[in-house]
Scaffold this active site. Structure first.
Site, mmCIF file in Angstrom:
data_model
loop_
_atom_site.group_PDB
_atom_site.id
_atom_site.type_symbol
_atom_site.label_atom_id
_atom_site.label_comp_id
_atom_site.label_asym_id
_atom_site.label_seq_id
_atom_site.Cartn_x
_atom_site.Cartn_y
_atom_site.Cartn_z
ATOM 1 N N ASP A 431 0.823 -1.213 0.000
ATOM 2 C CA ASP A 431 0.000 0.000 0.000
ATOM 3 C C ASP A 431 0.860 1.267 0.000
ATOM 4 O O ASP A 431 0.507 2.268 -0.601
ATOM 5 C CB ASP A 431 -0.984 0.008 1.179
ATOM 6 C CG ASP A 431 -0.394 -0.614 2.430
ATOM 7 O OD1 ASP A 431 0.833 -0.612 2.541
ATOM 8 O OD2 ASP A 431 -1.159 -1.093 3.281
ATOM 9 N N MET B 1 -1.593 -4.539 3.341
ATOM 10 C CA MET B 1 -1.877 -4.109 1.983
ATOM 11 C C MET B 1 -3.285 -3.564 1.887
ATOM 12 O O MET B 1 -4.150 -4.127 1.273
ATOM 13 C CB MET B 1 -1.688 -5.290 1.046
ATOM 14 C CG MET B 1 -0.238 -5.630 0.916
ATOM 15 S SD MET B 1 0.035 -7.003 -0.146
ATOM 16 C CE MET B 1 -0.503 -8.331 0.900
ATOM 17 N N CYS B 2 -3.483 -2.454 2.610
ATOM 18 C CA CYS B 2 -4.846 -1.959 2.666
ATOM 19 C C CYS B 2 -4.906 -0.597 3.318
ATOM 20 O O CYS B 2 -3.913 -0.067 3.769
ATOM 21 C CB CYS B 2 -5.693 -2.921 3.481
ATOM 22 S SG CYS B 2 -5.125 -3.038 5.169
ATOM 23 N N GLY B 3 -6.092 -0.058 3.334
ATOM 24 C CA GLY B 3 -6.359 1.156 4.074
ATOM 25 C C GLY B 3 -7.512 0.899 5.028
ATOM 26 O O GLY B 3 -8.401 0.097 4.737
#
Ligand SMILES: Cc1cc2nc3c(=O)[nH]c(=O)nc-3n(C[C@H](O)[C@H](O)[C@H](O)COP(=O)(O)O)c2cc1C
Lengths: 652, 306
Positions: A431, B1-3
């Site tokens: 991310d 892997m993110c929000g």
């Protein structure tokens, strides 16, 4: 003054307008920023940019010269890699404020997030409020001034520079210490505070590196040179290599650092053979004119592709591990053969830029020599995550090679055993990586392909992340890849073989239906054109070579690259040794070798019945060993062994 | 892997556009994960009632799953008050008095093609592939007016992005506890085996589910949420920033290395927490916010006034 309203304008367009204003020398006001990322990235004119509100990640990143004023807060990576210029932030800054700055003045009136000033080299980072966890982490130079409290582990693993603290010291990082502060230093800090109109009445303490961990306690001994191929030719368990490893460890009492790569036999390209009868091989006297070899790499997402005259590149090799002269010779040869060269770690030189027709600029975690100007004159940008010889580790450059000149280019203290960071300050997951890639694109106007260098480990996941994060291509490196210096056990035992890496990568791409979304350049033990053709048959878009190019350019494979006294002048920073290196002559050698690779690729492609390298495919291959068959899922056909031996004679 | 994102309105009388707020916040950080989006939302609770949400998919197989779920509900003395097929989900409000954990485990096995997404007196988890706006179009998230909720955007690396792999995760077996998490728990298997030995079931291999069950277990032993979060920082290894919600609280915890981002904004009326400030700013366009980044190894909770 130009006003840009981010409520109506995309950041991408806003940055273009900011750069245009910069070229005209006009100041800019950014309205309604609402914490958007990448504001002002890539600006290199000395204008003032006022951000009326809060900015997101990488505000003022990759810049040189401008002044930024941000009314409120900023996200991660404020002033990332900023050379000259200043940023004043009215509120708080998120993690890694002032990361990798080299001269900039960064003033944060509120508090700092974690790891402020990570790998900074020069300039001042000032925080009027409190800092947070690990401020000054791995800093190499410059100064951090914290008027409030320090947070935990202040100056963790710092190598150089100074930290001045006005408030409470929570705890010191490893190898940091409090030291005396001089009148001049206090005056200089106070002058800085006055200039930015920051009131301060208290007293300051000074924190610096304690110097206990800058070098290994012992250095590698010089051993009688043992040619690499003797070294790796023996059996797998008790051999001269093991004996030498033990001998070295007995002297230094720790893991061994050496050049070259793993020398255990693992399944490799040599365990594959061509299926078709290659009787035609050699019949065609000019195969190069019969086979289309031009290969475009990196244009999938609209960037200007690298235009290679054959499906081959030079692997990234650092200026540092290699001498400036050796890098120059490789660059000249790459230009003559019209393929791409790669800076590796340690920055770009003018000579290299001029000689290489196409040059990829590599960005590593230490940001050693990384800057916006060289980004702009590159033909591609590459984020190093890891390499095949030592996945998960950063570069190693022993003190002997960290000369004054080299240290100045990298922005670090001279004479340390440089263990480059194994991680990027601002890439802690897929991310964050996506935001970093976007920063590079913003800074260079979306023109350059952006690639990622991956040492093969969990390639199945990594390559999917590479696609998702929008990289244009991957430089994929198997465990047979070499290095200028690495821990011996890591080279031998960590990672997966090159042929396994490409298979896993393509499987993963098929898995998510993204085979056409990204290109793969495969490396790690690609020795010649025969290997290169096998790599293409396995599904890579191009191959890359490191070791072969160096050997062609005069390397004697003595594995003493780390020592710094390379007798050929290749792997040294000592001017006396380097003077032995004949750049022009060696460039011709490397070029001549690259042309043999071209001939081999053409001849084999032609003999396999194709007129274009893109036609090469898996059906052209068989496996010679059960292990290679298992890894590649190619048919196991040991009967081809003799034919393969004959081929080596013919195509060579 | 993110929000991740979370919001809690402190007083029942203000705003309460929780669904809308979360959609905006997630849209703001969709670049962190474009593949799937999810929400943990809290509706009005009624005594002796549970809200259930199942993933059933679409078509014939989905109809069959719904039939089987209805049978299982009847078997466990759960009387359907209201139910609905929406998107990939089957959603039901049931009258139920009994052991929620046993009931949950039984529901998990009600139909081979179905998965429980959430069970709670007020919790409902909505998640699917696609962006915040796409998920909203399918599931009317913007209509949700509860006092608090969590949201998550995800970048997927698996073959085909499945709706059930989306976050948030529910604490399997424990009513009303949900989690969104950015990071990686490295002692996952050790912690999971420990909990499994005590009879807890896991329905995924996802570390977010583990954190949820871990916390819910502590809560069920009477440990206050804040205390449970404090313990989690000691017990969990890895890099993490997570948000947790229960019927009337939200909280966060952040690992000691501070490797994963998190930023918060608090007023008298609300607390909003997200991976990036750009999400918080979506709630207050054009304003500069007085935000703060929680320090490493920290945790806190907020509750709504009841
Ligand atoms: C002297 C030397 C320096 C290197 N420096 C770098 C570097 O700075 N960055 C990088 O990504 N890889 C570096 N590598 C690794 C090469 O890019 C590449 O992975 C490897 O050499 C490929 O395998 P081969 O040598 O078998 O062709 C270096 C390798 C050598 C031999």
């Amino acid at each position: 003054m130009v006003a840009i309203d981010l409520a109506e304008t995309s950041v991408r367009e806003a940055n273009e307008r900011i750069r245009e204003a910069g070229a005209r020398g006009e100041d800019v006001e950014v309205l309604n920023p609402d914490a958007r990322h990448h504001i002002g990235v890539g600006l290199t004119d000395p204008i003032t940019v006022r951000v009326r509100g809060s900015a997101g990640y990488f505000c003022a990143g990759l810049t040189d010269g401008p002044r930024f004023e941000v009314d409120n807060n900023t996200g991660w990576g404020l002033a990332d890699n900023m050379y000259q210029g200043s940023v004043v932030v009215g509120g708080n800054a998120g993690a890694i404020a002032g990361v990798a700055i080299r001269g900039a003045e960064v003033v944060v009136k509120g508090n700092l997030g974690s790891r402020a000033g990570q790998v900074m080299k020069a300039g001042t980072l000032l925080c009027a409020g409190n800092a947070n966890f690990m401020a000054g982490y791995m800093m190499y130079g410059g100064r951090i001034v914290i008027l409030g409290e320090s947070g935990e582990r202040l100056g963790e693993d710092m190598t150089g520079g100074e930290i001045y603290l006005g408030g409470k010291l929570h705890s010191l990082g490893s190898d940091a210490m409090v030291t005396d502060i001089s009148r001049d230093e206090i005056d200089s800090v106070m002058e800085f505070l006055d200039r930015y109109e920051i009131p301060f009445k208290g007293s300051l303490q000074k924190v610096v590196n304690a110097g206990k961990n800058l070098r290994y306690g012992t250095t590698e001994p010089t051993v009688r040179s043992l040619p690499f191929f003797t070294f790796s030719d023996d059996c797998d368990y008790w051999n001269r290599k093991i004996q030498e490893d033990i001998y070295v460890k007995a002297q230094i009492g720790r893991y061994r650092v050496r050049g070259y790569g793993g020398a255990r036999s693992v399944p490799h390209l040599s365990d594959l053979a061509f299926k078709n009868d290659l009787a035609r091989l050699g019949e065609e006297k000019d195969p190069v004119s019969k086979v289309e070899m031009r290969t475009l790499i990196g244009g999938k997402n609209g960037a200007r592709a690298l235009d290679l005259s054959m499906p081959l590149m030079i692997a990234p090799m650092s200026y540092g591990a290699l001498s400036r002269s050796a890098k120059q010779a490789v660059a000249i040869a790459s230009g003559l053969s019209d393929i791409a060269e790669n800076t590796g770690e340690g920055g770009m030189s003018d000579a290299q830029r001029d000689a290489a027709k196409q040059l990829i600029f590599q960005c590593l975690g230490g940001r050693l020599g990384w800057n916006i100007h060289d980004m702009r004159r590159a033909d591609g940008l590459e984020i190093y995550i890891s390499q095949g010889a030592k996945p998960g580790f950063g570069g190693q450059l022993m003190a002997k090679k960290v000369t004054k000149e080299l240290a100045a280019i990298r922005g670090i203290p001279a004479g340390i055993d440089l263990r480059s960071p194994s991680r990027h300050p601002d890439i802690l997951g897929a991310d964050d990586l996506v935001i970093k890639v976007e920063e590079f694109r913003e800074a260079t106007g979306y023109k350059l392909p952006v690639s990622v260098k991956l040492g093969a480990g969990r390639i199945h996941d990594d390559i999917k992340i590479a696609v998702k994060d929008g990289f244009d291509f991957v430089e994929l490196d198997g465990m047979q890849g070499s290095t200028g210096a690495g821990g011996a056990e890591v080279m031998e035992y960590v990672g997966i073989p090159t042929i396994a890496a490409i298979v896993a990568a393509l499987d993963a791409l098929d898995d998510i239906g993204c085979r056409d979304k990204i290109e793969i350049v495969l490396m790690g033990g690609v020795r010649d054109g025969i290997d290169a053709v096998k790599v293409l048959c396995l599904g890579a878009d191009a191959a890359a070579m490191g070791t072969s190019a160096i050997i062609a350019g005069g390397c004697i494979a003595c594995m003493q690259c780390h020592v710094g006294q390379c007798v050929t002048g290749i792997a040294t920073q000592d001017p006396e040794h380097e003077a032995r290196y004949k750049v022009k002559a060696e460039a011709q050698h490397i070029h001549r070798f690259l042309e043999t690779v071209r001939w081999q690729i053409a001849a084999l492609t032609h003999a396999l019945g194709y007129d274009h390298v893109r036609r090469l495919n898996r059906d052209d291959l068989v496996a010679l060993t059960p292990e290679a068959a298992e890894i590649t899922r190619l048919p196991y056909a040991p009967e081809y062994r003799e034919r393969e031996a004959a081929l080596l004679g013919k195509a060579g | 892997m993110c929000g991740i994102a979370g919001i809690l309105f402190k007083h029942a009388e203000v705003g309460l556009e929780t669904g809308k707020a979360l959609i905006d916040m997630l849209d703001g950080c969709q670049h962190r994960g474009p593949d799937s989006t999810g929400f943990a939302l809290y509706g009005a609770e009624r005594a002796d009632e549970l809200r259930l949400r199942f993933f059933v998919g679409e078509g014939e197989a989905a109809e069959d799953s719904v039939r089987r779920i209805k049978q299982a509900l009847a078997q466990h003395q759960a009387r359907i008050i209201e139910d609905q097929r929406i998107g990939n989900d089957y959603r039901a409000r049931v009258a139920f008095r009994g052991d929620v954990r046993k009931f949950s485990y039984a529901m998990e096995h009600a139909a081979p093609g179905a998965k429980v997404i959430s069970i709670g007196e007020s919790l409902e988890i909505v998640k699917d592939v696609g962006t915040a706006h796409r998920v909203d179009e399918r599931y009317n998230v913007h209509d949700f007016a509860g006092s608090h909720g969590l949201g998550h955007v995800r970048l997927a690396t698996e073959s085909d992005v499945k709706p059930e792999a989306a976050h948030p995760f529910w604490a399997t077996g424990f009513a009303d506890v949900a989690i969104v998490h950015n990071g990686q728990i490295t002692n996952y298997w050790k912690m999971r085996r420990r909990l499994q030995r005590r009879g807890f079931e896991f329905t995924t291999d996802n570390d977010s589910e583990l954190i949820a069950v871990y916390l819910a277990d502590k809560l069920s032993q009477g440990v206050p949420l804040k205390e449970a979060l404090k313990m989690s920082i000691d017990d969990l290894d890895g890099t993490f920033s997570f948000l947790v919600s229960t019927k009337d609280e939200i909280g966060y915890a952040k690992d000691r290395l501070a490797a994963k981002p998190m930023i918060m904004y608090e007023t008298d009326d609300l607390i909003a927490i997200a991976s990036e400030e750009v999400s918080l700013n979506r709630l207050f366009p054009g304003q500069a916010l007085d935000t703060r980044e929680p320090p490493p190894g920290s945790y806190d909770t907020w509750s709504r006034s009841t």
